[in-house]
Structures are given as C-alpha cells and as structure tokens.
Design a protein around this motif. Structure first.
Motif, PDB file in Angstrom:
ATOM      1  N   ASP A 124     -11.798  33.019  -2.467  1.00  0.00           N
ATOM      2  CA  ASP A 124     -11.677  34.455  -2.747  1.00  0.00           C
ATOM      3  C   ASP A 124     -11.385  34.721  -4.220  1.00  0.00           C
ATOM      4  O   ASP A 124     -10.488  35.488  -4.570  1.00  0.00           O
ATOM      5  N   PHE A 125     -12.158  34.117  -5.100  1.00  0.00           N
ATOM      6  CA  PHE A 125     -12.021  34.365  -6.533  1.00  0.00           C
ATOM      7  C   PHE A 125     -12.951  35.494  -6.944  1.00  0.00           C
ATOM      8  O   PHE A 125     -14.089  35.583  -6.478  1.00  0.00           O
ATOM      9  N   ALA A 126     -12.479  36.378  -7.823  1.00  0.00           N
ATOM     10  CA  ALA A 126     -13.315  37.466  -8.323  1.00  0.00           C
ATOM     11  C   ALA A 126     -13.086  37.665  -9.809  1.00  0.00           C
ATOM     12  O   ALA A 126     -11.941  37.730 -10.271  1.00  0.00           O
ATOM     13  N   LEU A 127     -14.177  37.759 -10.544  1.00  0.00           N
ATOM     14  CA  LEU A 127     -14.156  38.119 -11.967  1.00  0.00           C
ATOM     15  C   LEU A 127     -15.124  39.274 -12.140  1.00  0.00           C
ATOM     16  O   LEU A 127     -16.335  39.108 -11.977  1.00  0.00           O
ATOM     17  N   THR A 128     -14.592  40.445 -12.463  1.00  0.00           N
ATOM     18  CA  THR A 128     -15.425  41.647 -12.524  1.00  0.00           C
ATOM     19  C   THR A 128     -15.085  42.479 -13.751  1.00  0.00           C
ATOM     20  O   THR A 128     -13.934  42.536 -14.197  1.00  0.00           O
ATOM     21  N   ASN A 129     -16.101  43.123 -14.307  1.00  0.00           N
ATOM     22  CA  ASN A 129     -15.951  44.096 -15.400  1.00  0.00           C
ATOM     23  C   ASN A 129     -15.112  43.565 -16.557  1.00  0.00           C
ATOM     24  O   ASN A 129     -14.328  44.293 -17.170  1.00  0.00           O
ATOM     25  N   SER A 130     -15.282  42.296 -16.869  1.00  0.00           N
ATOM     26  CA  SER A 130     -14.466  41.660 -17.895  1.00  0.00           C
ATOM     27  C   SER A 130     -15.324  41.122 -19.032  1.00  0.00           C
ATOM     28  O   SER A 130     -16.535  40.932 -18.882  1.00  0.00           O
ATOM     29  N   ILE A 131     -14.687  40.878 -20.169  1.00  0.00           N
ATOM     30  CA  ILE A 131     -15.353  40.352 -21.360  1.00  0.00           C
ATOM     31  C   ILE A 131     -14.693  39.036 -21.750  1.00  0.00           C
ATOM     32  O   ILE A 131     -13.466  38.969 -21.880  1.00  0.00           O
ATOM     33  N   ILE A 132     -15.504  37.999 -21.927  1.00  0.00           N
ATOM     34  CA  ILE A 132     -15.023  36.720 -22.430  1.00  0.00           C
ATOM     35  C   ILE A 132     -15.808  36.407 -23.690  1.00  0.00           C
ATOM     36  O   ILE A 132     -17.028  36.262 -23.654  1.00  0.00           O
ATOM     37  N   SER A 133     -15.101  36.320 -24.808  1.00  0.00           N
ATOM     38  CA  SER A 133     -15.758  36.081 -26.090  1.00  0.00           C
ATOM     39  C   SER A 133     -15.009  35.004 -26.868  1.00  0.00           C
ATOM     40  O   SER A 133     -13.786  35.025 -26.957  1.00  0.00           O
ATOM     41  N   GLY A 134     -15.780  34.061 -27.419  1.00  0.00           N
ATOM     42  CA  GLY A 134     -15.208  33.091 -28.335  1.00  0.00           C
ATOM     43  C   GLY A 134     -14.416  31.972 -27.702  1.00  0.00           C
ATOM     44  O   GLY A 134     -13.555  31.386 -28.369  1.00  0.00           O
ATOM     45  N   SER A 135     -14.706  31.629 -26.439  1.00  0.00           N
ATOM     46  CA  SER A 135     -14.035  30.476 -25.829  1.00  0.00           C
ATOM     47  C   SER A 135     -14.655  29.204 -26.387  1.00  0.00           C
ATOM     48  O   SER A 135     -15.827  28.921 -26.136  1.00  0.00           O
ATOM     49  N   TYR A 136     -13.887  28.448 -27.143  1.00  0.00           N
ATOM     50  CA  TYR A 136     -14.468  27.330 -27.875  1.00  0.00           C
ATOM     51  C   TYR A 136     -14.486  26.026 -27.082  1.00  0.00           C
ATOM     52  O   TYR A 136     -14.813  24.979 -27.608  1.00  0.00           O
TER      53      TYR A 136
ATOM     54  N   SER B 108      -3.415  38.835  -9.152  1.00  0.00           N
ATOM     55  CA  SER B 108      -4.277  39.871  -9.716  1.00  0.00           C
ATOM     56  C   SER B 108      -3.937  40.093 -11.182  1.00  0.00           C
ATOM     57  O   SER B 108      -2.772  40.250 -11.545  1.00  0.00           O
ATOM     58  N   VAL B 109      -4.969  40.104 -12.024  1.00  0.00           N
ATOM     59  CA  VAL B 109      -4.813  40.393 -13.450  1.00  0.00           C
ATOM     60  C   VAL B 109      -5.788  41.514 -13.782  1.00  0.00           C
ATOM     61  O   VAL B 109      -7.003  41.362 -13.619  1.00  0.00           O
ATOM     62  N   SER B 110      -5.262  42.648 -14.235  1.00  0.00           N
ATOM     63  CA  SER B 110      -6.102  43.821 -14.445  1.00  0.00           C
ATOM     64  C   SER B 110      -5.743  44.515 -15.740  1.00  0.00           C
ATOM     65  O   SER B 110      -4.567  44.701 -16.063  1.00  0.00           O
ATOM     66  N   GLN B 111      -6.771  44.891 -16.492  1.00  0.00           N
ATOM     67  CA  GLN B 111      -6.631  45.658 -17.730  1.00  0.00           C
ATOM     68  C   GLN B 111      -5.673  44.990 -18.725  1.00  0.00           C
ATOM     69  O   GLN B 111      -4.836  45.631 -19.343  1.00  0.00           O
ATOM     70  N   CYS B 112      -5.833  43.680 -18.862  1.00  0.00           N
ATOM     71  CA  CYS B 112      -5.022  42.908 -19.795  1.00  0.00           C
ATOM     72  C   CYS B 112      -5.885  42.343 -20.916  1.00  0.00           C
ATOM     73  O   CYS B 112      -7.106  42.206 -20.779  1.00  0.00           O
ATOM     74  N   TYR B 113      -5.242  42.016 -22.019  1.00  0.00           N
ATOM     75  CA  TYR B 113      -5.862  41.256 -23.106  1.00  0.00           C
ATOM     76  C   TYR B 113      -5.239  39.864 -23.145  1.00  0.00           C
ATOM     77  O   TYR B 113      -4.019  39.712 -22.949  1.00  0.00           O
TER      78      TYR B 113
ATOM     79  N   GLY C 231      -7.373  33.839  -3.753  1.00  0.00           N
ATOM     80  CA  GLY C 231      -7.182  35.251  -4.036  1.00  0.00           C
ATOM     81  C   GLY C 231      -6.870  35.591  -5.469  1.00  0.00           C
ATOM     82  O   GLY C 231      -6.124  36.539  -5.741  1.00  0.00           O
ATOM     83  N   THR C 232      -7.452  34.848  -6.426  1.00  0.00           N
ATOM     84  CA  THR C 232      -7.292  35.206  -7.837  1.00  0.00           C
ATOM     85  C   THR C 232      -8.359  36.225  -8.207  1.00  0.00           C
ATOM     86  O   THR C 232      -9.552  35.933  -8.154  1.00  0.00           O
ATOM     87  N   HIS C 233      -7.922  37.424  -8.572  1.00  0.00           N
ATOM     88  CA  HIS C 233      -8.835  38.517  -8.900  1.00  0.00           C
ATOM     89  C   HIS C 233      -8.556  38.975 -10.330  1.00  0.00           C
ATOM     90  O   HIS C 233      -7.435  39.371 -10.656  1.00  0.00           O
ATOM     91  N   VAL C 234      -9.580  38.943 -11.166  1.00  0.00           N
ATOM     92  CA  VAL C 234      -9.464  39.358 -12.564  1.00  0.00           C
ATOM     93  C   VAL C 234     -10.445  40.497 -12.795  1.00  0.00           C
ATOM     94  O   VAL C 234     -11.647  40.348 -12.540  1.00  0.00           O
TER      95      VAL C 234
ATOM     96  N   GLY D 213     -11.081  34.645 -28.096  1.00  0.00           N
ATOM     97  CA  GLY D 213     -10.586  33.537 -28.891  1.00  0.00           C
ATOM     98  C   GLY D 213      -9.724  32.547 -28.135  1.00  0.00           C
ATOM     99  O   GLY D 213      -9.027  31.736 -28.762  1.00  0.00           O
ATOM    100  N   CYS D 214      -9.748  32.576 -26.810  1.00  0.00           N
ATOM    101  CA  CYS D 214      -9.029  31.573 -26.019  1.00  0.00           C
ATOM    102  C   CYS D 214      -9.899  30.325 -25.906  1.00  0.00           C
ATOM    103  O   CYS D 214     -11.114  30.422 -25.697  1.00  0.00           O
ATOM    104  N   LYS D 215      -9.312  29.153 -25.996  1.00  0.00           N
ATOM    105  CA  LYS D 215     -10.107  27.934 -25.856  1.00  0.00           C
ATOM    106  C   LYS D 215     -10.827  27.937 -24.515  1.00  0.00           C
ATOM    107  O   LYS D 215     -12.010  27.583 -24.421  1.00  0.00           O
ATOM    108  N   ASN D 216     -10.110  28.325 -23.474  1.00  0.00           N
ATOM    109  CA  ASN D 216     -10.688  28.529 -22.146  1.00  0.00           C
ATOM    110  C   ASN D 216     -10.099  29.810 -21.582  1.00  0.00           C
ATOM    111  O   ASN D 216      -8.899  30.071 -21.735  1.00  0.00           O
ATOM    112  N   ALA D 217     -10.913  30.604 -20.920  1.00  0.00           N
ATOM    113  CA  ALA D 217     -10.390  31.826 -20.316  1.00  0.00           C
ATOM    114  C   ALA D 217      -9.763  31.542 -18.956  1.00  0.00           C
ATOM    115  O   ALA D 217      -8.606  31.874 -18.712  1.00  0.00           O
ATOM    116  N   LEU D 218     -10.532  30.906 -18.060  1.00  0.00           N
ATOM    117  CA  LEU D 218     -10.077  30.704 -16.686  1.00  0.00           C
ATOM    118  C   LEU D 218     -10.222  29.244 -16.290  1.00  0.00           C
ATOM    119  O   LEU D 218     -11.287  28.645 -16.473  1.00  0.00           O
ATOM    120  N   LEU D 219      -9.153  28.685 -15.735  1.00  0.00           N
ATOM    121  CA  LEU D 219      -9.141  27.303 -15.250  1.00  0.00           C
ATOM    122  C   LEU D 219      -8.779  27.340 -13.772  1.00  0.00           C
ATOM    123  O   LEU D 219      -7.648  27.675 -13.410  1.00  0.00           O
TER     124      LEU D 219
END
Length: 343
Positions: free
Chosen positions: A217-229, A169-174, A194-197, A204-210
């Motif tokens: 059981d993967f979840a990506l909710t209420n998150s912002i991904i910007s500038g993944s090149y 679980s990764v929550s409220q992180c930059y 069970g990876t939940h973000v 500015g990450c080249k990739n956010a999630l790999l």
C-alpha cells in the motif's frame, strides 16, 4: 463552592491544558519548555512536545501543531506511545499554517534541521531525525533540511524501522538537501505498509524514498523529485502494490532502483519523468547498476520535455519556490506543495 465559581475554574483549567483532542503547540520563538503546550502557552522545542505526547493515553488523535521557526534536533526524536492501547491512535506533526491557507508564505513554514551526531547503529552508523515507532503517523506542512554536522555521513529525516507498522503519511512537505554542506542521504526510509506521500517536494536529496521490507500500500502522488544524485526511489522486491501518479521526476541519477535479479511489473501513470541520467536500475553490493531488462507498465508517462522550477534568484524565496513554473512540462499535473491554492 458556587456554580459560578466552579464554572470559572473549569474554564480556566481547560484554557491552560491541552485540548481533549490531545493537542500540543510548539513555538521556537515565544515558547518555553516549562509551558503547558496550549496555543497561548506553547512549549519551545519539538523534543518537549514529543516527550509530552508520549504520555497521552486517550483515544483521541494526538496532534503537535508547530508555529513558524527553526527547530533544531540534537538527538533522535522517537514517535511512540507508552500505552499499547494507544498505538493505533492517529498522531500528527503539522504546521499551524498550511501551504493552502490564504496567509501562508515561505517564512511561515516550520524548518526542521538536525545537527545530531550519529544516533543509530542499526545496520550501520547513521543519524535519524524522527524515528516513527507506532502506527498511523502523519507529517504535514513542514520543511526538512539536511544535517549540518560535518561528522555525519548518512542522515534520514524520517525513518520507520519496524516492518510490522502501518500508516505513514507525508503531505505538503519539503525535503531540501545540499550535498556539500547539509546532505540528506534519504528523505524517507520506511519499512512496512501504508506509506503515502502526497504533494511533497524532494530537492537535492541523495535519495528521496528508500522502501525495502514488507512494503504494501505505497503511494506517491502529486510530488516533485529533483536532483537525487543516487536515485529518486529505491524499492524492495515487490510488484505493482503501489500508486505512482501525477509526479515529476527530473535531474536524477536513477529514477527507480529495484532489488537485484528481479523484474517486477511496476505501473507508473500520468507523470513526467524526464532529464534523468538513468531510468531503471538495481542495487548491488557496489552500488547502482543499470537494468537491461525491465517490465514496468507506463500509462500517460512523458519522458521528454523541459522541467522548470521556481528557484531562488536575487530576491529570496519566491512564494511558489521549487514548484513548477507555468511554462514547465507537466505543469498541468498539479504536482507540488499546493493542493488547492493556485501558485
């Protein structure tokens, strides 16, 4: 020994030692690595806290509470337990002051930066910040920045290699990378289930999630991904076994990359996916290729609109930095670092 003396000694010992819930405190400013790890006598480094936590054998949750400050990783930190019976015990690395606390401000967020050289040769030479090697691990309220070692080409702040593991679980992180000086190749590289973000910002990450092997059981909710090149998300050859909701994806080269020769039926809902160079693609031996055939289901997904983030101008970090501005498309989705606190 009198009852009064026995009680006094017991209270003194309990004050010095970590609590029964197996909690350790880390403070880069006032801590010492020979300390006991209590709130009043914290250790100084994450290395020491992780090493101490590895010896816990109880059944209570393990918590490493991190005070504000800069934490420099000079080697990989492996999250594991020596006792196999403790492998299912919940383990959390979290900020003392969380983003929704009334007294939170950007300077109270612990900052984690790796300067380690390559510390893994699995598949290829690369650098890992935290290697998650047990079940049920959480990261909360932390800021990860890129690796500043000029010899490092690939840096992954959080990695889980074992595809049999569950619960990350990764929550409220930059996760903030800067490709010219301190890049992040992939913010989270995780196999298994069970990876939940949630409420996390990738900037500015080249990739956010790999996510490749045995993903369930993967979840990506209420998150912002910007500038993944390269891409916001790389996803293995799996169908709709994930939750994608209330997210903002913008200014990325690709939104989603899938395995070649597959057309899974993904479901994306209640999100704004706008201002990206490409939407769906697949990863090949020579990099990403735009997909001609797609099969995703979109429910309440907007692909137009201007995404506006609260960014640094002349006065340092604004209190809502990298969150959506009120006039931005998708502001109503409540994506970003805060769960309950108003921006």
């Amino acid at each position: 020994m009198s009852k009064l003396l026995f009680l006094s000694i017991s209270l003194w010992v309990s004050f010095l030692l970590p609590t029964s819930a197996q909690t350790l405190y880390v403070d880069a400013t006032r801590g010492k690595d020979e300390a006991n790890g209590t709130a009043t006598d914290p250790v100084a480094s994450l290395d020491k806290a992780v090493a101490l936590a590895r010896d816990f054998t109880g059944t209570e949750s393990v918590t490493i509470k991190i005070y504000p400050g800069l934490y420099v990783l000079r080697q990989v930190l492996e999250i594991k337990t020596r006792s196999s019976s403790a492998d299912t015990v919940r383990y959390s690395l979290e900020a003392v002051t969380m983003p929704d606390d009334l007294d939170w401000q950007p300077t109270k967020m612990p900052v984690i930066q790796s300067v380690s050289a390559d510390n893994s040769t699995k598949q290829f030479a690369h650098t890992i910040g935290f290697l998650v090697a047990k079940n049920n691990v959480s990261f909360k309220g932390l800021k990860f920045v890129g690796n500043a070692n000029p010899a490092v080409r690939y840096y992954y702040p959080i990695t889980r290699e074992d595809e049999t593991l569950q619960g990350l679980s990764v929550s409220q992180c930059y996760f903030i990378g800067e490709k010219n000086s301190s890049p992040i190749q992939g913010a989270i590289w995780a196999h298994g289930g069970g990876t939940h973000v949630d409420h996390t910002i990738f900037y500015g990450c080249k990739n956010a999630l790999l996510l490749f092997k045995s993903i369930t059981d993967f979840a990506l909710t209420n998150s912002i991904i910007s500038g993944s090149y390269e891409a916001a998300v790389w996803f293995g050859p799996y169908e709709s076994d994930f939750l994608f909701r209330n997210n903002i994806v913008t200014n990325c080269e690709y939104v989603w990359l899938r395995a070649p020769d597959t057309t899974p039926k993904y479901t994306f809902s209640n999100s704004v996916i706008a201002g990206n160079a490409h939407y769906m693609g697949f990863y090949g031996s020579k990099g990403a290729i735009e997909a001609n055939e797609t099969n995703q289901i979109e429910q309440g997904v907007k692909k137009t609109g201007t995404i506006l983030l609260s960014e640094v101008k002349t006065n340092g970090l604004p209190p809502d930095y990298l969150n959506l501005l009120p006039q931005s498309a998708g502001y109503d989705l409540k994506a970003g670092i805060f769960k309950t606190r108003k921006q």
